[in-house]
Enzyme design. Structure first.
Site, PDB file in Angstrom:
ATOM      1  N   LYS A   1      46.197  44.927  49.584  1.00 36.26           N
ATOM      2  CA  LYS A   1      45.614  43.721  50.167  1.00 36.26           C
ATOM      3  C   LYS A   1      45.478  42.637  49.098  1.00 36.26           C
ATOM      4  O   LYS A   1      45.082  42.907  47.968  1.00 36.26           O
ATOM      5  CB  LYS A   1      44.228  44.023  50.746  1.00 36.26           C
ATOM      6  CG  LYS A   1      44.235  44.595  52.144  1.00 36.26           C
ATOM      7  CD  LYS A   1      42.833  44.673  52.694  1.00 36.26           C
ATOM      8  CE  LYS A   1      42.824  45.085  54.155  1.00 36.26           C
ATOM      9  NZ  LYS A   1      41.442  45.114  54.709  1.00 36.26           N
TER      10      LYS A   1
ATOM     11  N   GLU B   1      35.163  51.362  69.690  1.00 36.15           N
ATOM     12  CA  GLU B   1      34.015  50.803  70.401  1.00 36.15           C
ATOM     13  C   GLU B   1      33.464  51.763  71.452  1.00 36.15           C
ATOM     14  O   GLU B   1      32.244  51.858  71.642  1.00 36.15           O
ATOM     15  CB  GLU B   1      34.411  49.476  71.057  1.00 36.15           C
ATOM     16  CG  GLU B   1      34.726  48.359  70.072  1.00 36.15           C
ATOM     17  CD  GLU B   1      36.175  48.339  69.598  1.00 36.15           C
ATOM     18  OE1 GLU B   1      36.546  47.433  68.845  1.00 36.15           O
ATOM     19  OE2 GLU B   1      36.933  49.269  69.988  1.00 36.15           O
TER      20      GLU B   1
ATOM     21  N   ARG C   1      35.601  46.392  75.427  1.00 41.16           N
ATOM     22  CA  ARG C   1      36.368  47.628  75.360  1.00 41.16           C
ATOM     23  C   ARG C   1      35.521  48.857  75.727  1.00 41.16           C
ATOM     24  O   ARG C   1      36.057  49.905  76.048  1.00 41.16           O
ATOM     25  CB  ARG C   1      36.925  47.821  73.953  1.00 41.16           C
ATOM     26  CG  ARG C   1      38.030  46.854  73.598  1.00 41.16           C
ATOM     27  CD  ARG C   1      38.631  47.187  72.254  1.00 41.16           C
ATOM     28  NE  ARG C   1      39.999  46.678  72.171  1.00 41.16           N
ATOM     29  CZ  ARG C   1      40.875  47.066  71.258  1.00 41.16           C
ATOM     30  NH1 ARG C   1      40.541  47.975  70.361  1.00 41.16           N
ATOM     31  NH2 ARG C   1      42.088  46.561  71.237  1.00 41.16           N
TER      32      ARG C   1
END
Length: 610
Positions: free
Chosen positions: A281, A359, A387
């Site tokens: 990253k 979730e 969700r």
């Protein structure tokens, strides 16, 4: 950047990219990184994840015939290089700006954006659907899903992998593993093995040996186990092999030669393929390399911040309440920083659970904890709670369990656009029996509502917007509010404005011009029906205003009550329109929806002029 020597200025489409010599790709990658950093500093956006996939994106468009071949980016946090080389380079300064480029892939924006995203873990399902359609249509096109390691924590990704592995469909899944440093088995030998295992020689030898050895069952079993043992020593791909994929990797995701060679080989392979790459990253930009989480999403360089945000108010409250009650448990689906749980995670690590991008699991986990006397607080974005709607109903609300939902990003979210907007939560929460639903008008009220919801003996939701509020004085106490009780904020004539949550500020501004009454409703469920009865008898017009979908929202709740009990007072309801509100500057978005003070004034003036 000198346009005469710039490679990037020559790239207006992937076709131009494929015309370059391979040795030109690495200098091109450096130019792209420079443009990404410059653009994000100007517009805000996601920087670490985009810098990590520059080489991968170049290799994909270099090898595959896009847009005929389909590339599906998961989440979309890593799509900036993709946008730059697909004809949108000169529009990068408009990213996330009004009428500018979206921060995510968007089908209406470009034919190269094959699937609109914003939420995690959808890429494999979508790419598989595209691959199946190509197969049905007799088209020899390739479908590629690019998914990050974090997105593999979601159940949908595994559901898609399980289905794809059971089909003989030409699907390539690329796992971008960017949460660890490049491991020992990534380098010369591992890259060589990746090329070997993805190439024709290995494939043909494997199939030929299989046919011979299958005639001798004991020998075939020994050979199969030996092969798996050999691959298992150099690659962590047993899981994906067992799911029906041919696993290749891990390889260095910044080594263009290896990426191109491996992708070229995989392009010739049939059936489900899985390529594991390892990237860093923030690659090429030292601040982002050192602090990739900090530079995941950044604000424009000229942005101004003043006072605590609602997210910070929640984070401070959580630590204070955890000190008060040992029963408090903090849960987040991979949004520790975004939801403000950093300090809580450090101070109370044994009571902090980051469940990953899951979730549904987060909500049912909270339900299980509540069954045993704990007081779980689920910190979640409004758009992500969608969700887990089934779990919210079946696992929490039906059982009337005391779970507190701290719902961040309620309402419009500016530059992130419709995929991240919390446009529907008041509508989908208020229709659920047993739910307590609250929306604060300022920072201190947010703290009071969180305390109220925590002590409530049933499911409760506090829904607050992105960013800061009007700047109220925040008490250090843990105070509760009387449930279902609204507050008269301003006394006026003829018109009463019923403001929900963040809409109190524009309601007060409009009321000053019109001499109207203003009510801070505070509670969407239960409503303060006693006060509504009084207002219906005293005023000519009631106006409700909310930063939520007009359909089924808080205003609808007021209107339903008025009609149910027979009040004939006129009512006007203001809320988000029946369309997706595109990204832009938050205040301008509200104005465009008629949810600022001018919109209120116009609505009320039109009523009395008619």
């Amino acid at each position: 950047m000198d346009s005469k020597t710039s490679l990037l200025k020559q790239i207006n489409s992937p076709e131009d990219l494929r015309a370059l010599e391979r040795k030109q790709l690495q200098p091109l990658a450096s130019e792209i990184r420079q443009l990404i950093v410059e653009s994000v500093q100007q517009t805000g956006g996601h920087i670490s994840s985009n810098l990590g996939v520059v080489e991968l994106t170049l290799a994909l468009h270099y090898v595959f015939d896009t847009p005929y071949d389909r590339l599906v980016w998961d989440v979309g946090h890593q799509s900036y290089t993709h946008k730059i080389i697909t004809g949108r380079r000169d529009l990068m300064h408009t990213m996330r700006q009004p009428d500018g480029l979206s921060g995510f892939p968007k089908r209406s924006e470009s034919e190269y954006d094959t699937f609109g995203v914003g939420h995690s873990s959808t890429s494999i399902s979508a790419a598989l659907g595209m691959a199946l359609a190509a197969q049905m249509n007799g088209e020899d096109r390739h479908s590629v899903a690019i998914i990050g390691d974090g997105a593999l924590t979601a159940g949908q990704a595994y559901e898609a992998l399980a289905h794809a592995g059971d089909l003989d469909t030409n699907l390539l899944v690329i796992l971008n593993d960017n949460e660890m440093s490049i491991s020992k088995n990534v380098g010369g030998m591992a890259n060589y093995l990746a090329r070997l295992l993805s190439g024709k020689f290995y494939a043909s030898a494997r199939e030929g040996s299989k046919k011979v050895l299958e005639m001798i069952p004991p020998a075939w079993e020994i050979a199969r186990r030996a092969e798996e043992h050999m691959k298992g020593m150099v690659v962590p791909g047993t899981l994906f092999e067992e799911m029906g994929f041919n696993y290749i990797g891990p390889i260095d995701g910044h080594d263009l030669d290896t990426l191109i060679a491996t992708l070229t080989n995989l392009r010739m392979r049939k059936g489900p393929q899985f390529l594991h790459i390892v990237t860093k990253k923030g690659k090429g930009y030292e601040p982002a390399e050192q602090q990739p989480c900090k530079y995941h999403g950044v604000s424009p360089a000229n942005s101004k911040k003043s006072g605590p945000t609602y997210t910070q108010v929640f984070g401070n409250w959580l630590c204070d309440m955890a000190s008060e009650s040992e029963a408090l448990i903090g849960i987040t689906p991979a949004m520790c920083e975004g939801s403000g749980l950093n300090a809580f995670a450090e101070q109370f690590p044994d009571r902090y659970f980051d469940v990953g991008i899951a979730e549904q699991h987060a909500v049912t986990l909270a339900a299980g904890l509540a069954c045993e006397g704990k007081k779980p607080v689920v910190a979640i974005y409004s758009t992500f709670l969608q969700r887990a709607y089934d779990q919210l109903i079946h696992d929490v609300a039906i059982q009337n369990l005391p779970v507190l939902f701290a719902i961040d990003r309620g309402g419009l979210v500016g530059a992130d656009g419709p995929t991240h907007a919390g446009s529907f939560d008041l509508s989908y929460l208020r229709c659920i029996p047993n739910m307590l639903v609250m929306a604060p008008a300022d920072e201190n009220e947010c703290r009071q509502m969180l305390t109220t919801g925590f002590y409530h003996q049933g499911p409760a939701a506090v829904r607050y917007p992105r960013g800061g509020g009007p700047g109220s004085q925040i008490s250090t106490q843990l105070e509760t509010l009387e449930i279902g009780k609204a507050a008269l904020v301003r006394q006026g004539k003829k018109t009463a404005i019923l403001a929900f949550g963040s809409m109190l500020a524009p309601a007060l501004q409009a009321a000053e011009k019109l001499d109207a009454t203003v009510i801070n409703m505070r509670f969407i469920k239960p409503l303060d029906t006693a006060l509504i009865d009084q207002l219906a008898e005293q005023y000519q017009l009631l106006v409700t205003i909310e930063e939520n979908a007009l359909m089924g929202g808080a205003g609808s709740a007021v209107n339903e009550y008025l009609r149910q009990v027979g009040h004939n007072i006129d009512i006007r309801m203001l809320g988000l329109p029946d369309r997706y509100v595109e990204h832009g500057e938050h205040q301008q978005m509200l104005a465009d929806c008629g949810l600022d003070s001018n919109g209120l004034v116009d609505t009320i003036n039109r009523f009395f002029a008619s």
